[in-house]
Motif scaffolding. Structure first.
Motif, PDB file in Angstrom:
ATOM      1  N   ALA A   1      -1.612  -2.092   1.444  1.00  9.43           N
ATOM      2  CA  ALA A   1      -1.005  -1.608   0.194  1.00  9.43           C
ATOM      3  C   ALA A   1      -1.789  -2.004  -1.054  1.00  9.43           C
ATOM      4  CB  ALA A   1       0.447  -2.071   0.096  1.00  9.43           C
ATOM      5  N   SER A   2      -3.096  -2.235  -0.914  1.00 10.17           N
ATOM      6  CA  SER A   2      -3.908  -2.719  -2.031  1.00 10.17           C
ATOM      7  C   SER A   2      -3.992  -1.748  -3.207  1.00 10.17           C
ATOM      8  CB  SER A   2      -5.321  -3.058  -1.553  1.00 10.17           C
ATOM      9  OG  SER A   2      -5.975  -1.901  -1.046  1.00 10.17           O
ATOM     10  N   ARG A   3      -3.711  -0.474  -2.979  1.00 13.76           N
ATOM     11  CA  ARG A   3      -3.796   0.523  -4.060  1.00 13.76           C
ATOM     12  C   ARG A   3      -2.424   0.839  -4.664  1.00 13.76           C
ATOM     13  NH1 ARG A   3      -6.061   5.660  -2.709  1.00 13.76           N
ATOM     14  NH2 ARG A   3      -6.376   5.841  -4.930  1.00 13.76           N
ATOM     15  N   THR A   4      -1.417   0.076  -4.327  1.00 11.68           N
ATOM     16  CA  THR A   4      -0.080   0.314  -4.882  1.00 11.68           C
ATOM     17  C   THR A   4       0.099  -0.504  -6.159  1.00 11.68           C
ATOM     18  OG1 THR A   4       0.925  -1.454  -3.564  1.00 11.68           O
ATOM     19  CG2 THR A   4       0.879   0.754  -2.576  1.00 11.68           C
ATOM     20  N   PRO A   5       1.071  -0.148  -6.994  1.00 11.73           N
ATOM     21  CA  PRO A   5       1.280  -0.891  -8.245  1.00 11.73           C
ATOM     22  C   PRO A   5       1.599  -2.378  -8.045  1.00 11.73           C
ATOM     23  CG  PRO A   5       2.450   1.198  -8.320  1.00 11.73           C
ATOM     24  CD  PRO A   5       1.917   1.041  -6.918  1.00 11.73           C
TER      25      PRO A   5
END
Length: 163
Positions: free
Chosen positions: A126-130
């Motif tokens: 989930a590194s690209r989530t807010p």
């Protein structure tokens, strides 16, 4: 009881337990549950040769994606139950305990971190989530709940089979 039936029942039971947990979180903590339709969309696009998306919600909708996503969710739950029985064998089937079920449940978080989330555009773990850490923690909790559901389903199935 046949191990195949046992695996199917505990896989369905554990997945349903996880879904009940998601509903509880939604109503008490206002944390939205996983949108299994987006998972279905991702899977459907694989059939067209597309395995990775920048943002799955922005990809073309696919007819039947909700059903596909929910079906995949339960089939994967059954697959994880099979893995539990393969690893821990008849000793665990005959005498289910929480430890192996919980450990396997937590270990299964590797799949969304390394396959599902990157493929759907959320990045590794989930590194690209807010708020990646929040998503990671929720994923760990959800998979721990699934592991507890494997155990609770197993003892329920064992109890019912004795009646």
């Amino acid at each position: 009881m046949d191990n195949i039936i046992f695996v199917i029942l505990i896989g369905i039971g554990a997945t349903a337990f996880m879904d009940l947990w998601a509903l509880l979180k939604k109503h008490l903590l206002h944390i939205p549950p996983t949108n299994w339709g987006m998972v279905g969309r991702w899977i459907a696009h694989m059939g067209q040769g597309k395995f990775r998306h920048l943002a799955i919600a922005e990809s073309k909708a696919i007819r039947g994606e909700q059903l596909l996503g929910w079906t995949a969710h339960y089939v994967i739950g059954i697959g994880y139950a099979a893995l539990l029985v393969i690893i821990f064998g008849n000793a665990w089937v005959n005498n289910p305990s929480i430890g192996p079920a919980f450990i396997l449940g937590i270990a299964t978080v590797v799949a969304p971190f390394l396959i599902l989330q990157p493929g759907m555009g959320a990045g590794i773990a989930a590194s690209r989530t807010p708020n990646p850490n929040s998503v990671r923690i929720q994923s760990m909790i959800n998979h721990g709940v699934f592991g507890a559901g494997l155990f609770l389903s197993a003892i329920t199935v064992k109890f019912i089979s004795l009646i």
